[in-house]
Scaffold this active site. Structure first.
Site, PDB file in Angstrom:
ATOM      1  CB  ALA A  67      36.019  39.920  44.674  1.00 38.11           C
ATOM      2  CB  ALA A 109      44.386  43.680  44.198  1.00 42.48           C
ATOM      3  CG  ASN A 110      39.497  41.161  43.232  1.00 45.39           C
ATOM      4  OD1 ASN A 110      38.683  42.022  43.540  1.00 45.39           O
ATOM      5  ND2 ASN A 110      39.813  40.156  44.044  1.00 45.39           N
ATOM      6  NE  ARG A 111      38.236  46.740  36.703  1.00 45.20           N
ATOM      7  CZ  ARG A 111      38.767  47.875  36.285  1.00 45.20           C
ATOM      8  NH1 ARG A 111      40.052  47.952  36.095  1.00 45.20           N
ATOM      9  NH2 ARG A 111      38.016  48.913  36.044  1.00 45.20           N
ATOM     10  CB  SER A 112      36.021  43.489  44.460  1.00 47.91           C
ATOM     11  OG  SER A 112      35.117  43.756  45.493  1.00 47.91           O
TER      12      SER A 112
END
Ligand code: CTP
Length: 207
Positions: free
Chosen positions: A87, A19-22
């Site tokens: 994102a 995942a990512n931090r969005s």
């Protein structure tokens, strides 16, 4: 108005993902602000616990880049403006073992990743003359404007919002909006993401 927001989750196995931090904050704030102004808004929203406040925002959920890729052609033809704030992952695991969980061993583990399709560039290629496509560029400060200009050209966008990397997962935002004709508009300082939403909608309307 069609808005995308939030991260993507790309499965590694049945229980794990990349995942990512969005947080989805910017896209959700844009959807709320546009709905309050009377626009009909569809929000394609990734895996985040946040949701829009305004009940007039029509929400469709996605988890993966592939799911967002499938939603875009269903909704894009019905919009005047697409704001692509999601994102989206650039890479995803190549082979995902169906329905199982990777076991722990004493050996190192390598996960092969494949590039995802560039959804924004793909959708911009199908746009009609009456439609506008706006992208985001999240980059380190030192190459922010140069990279944003490059994305504007490469992805055939009408405008791009350039944000420094620190924007991700923060409450405030500092942004430069670059238009296709070379004009740029900047927030004077860091502003709250809900204030930024109104600022961007005004700037796009004026552009
Ligand atoms: N984007 C997309 N599909 C992808 C990756 C990104 O549609 N597979 C969109 C994002 O929603 C954003 C814009 O492209 O509006 C820019 O995303 P960013 O990650 O900053 O740039 P990339 O295109 O991934 O380019 P690079 O990693 O080379 O900076």
């Amino acid at each position: 108005m069609l808005i995308t927001a939030g991260p993507t989750h790309e499965p590694i196995d049945a229980v794990r993902y990349i995942a990512n931090r969005s947080s989805g904050r910017v896209g959700i704030a844009l959807a709320d602000a546009a709905a309050r102004r009377g626009d009909q808004v569809t929000l394609l929203l990734g895996p985040t616990p946040r949701t829009p406040d305004d009940p007039r925002v029509k929400v469709r959920r996605f988890q993966t880049t592939a799911e967002l890729e499938a939603l875009l052609p269903l909704h894009f033809p019905n919009c005047d403006t697409l704001i692509m704030a999601a994102a989206v992952a650039d890479y995803r695991p190549k082979q995902v073992p169906a329905g199982t969980k990777l076991r722990r061993t004493e050996s190192p583990l390598t996960i092969d990743l494949e590039p995802t399709p560039d959804l924004l560039a793909g959708v911009a290629r199908t746009k009609r003359p009456d439609q506008r496509v706006i992208g985001f560029a999240l980059e380190p400060q030192d190459r922010l404007i140069a990279s944003a200009k490059d994305k504007l050209e490469r992805k055939h966008l009408d405008a791009v919002v350039a944000n420094p990397l620190e924007t991700m997962d923060a409450t405030g935002i500092r942004a430069t909006l670059l238009f296709r004709d070379g004009r740029t508009v900047e927030t004077a300082r860091e502003i709250d993401k809900s204030v930024f939403a109104g600022w961007l909608l005004d700037a796009l309307k004026a552009g």
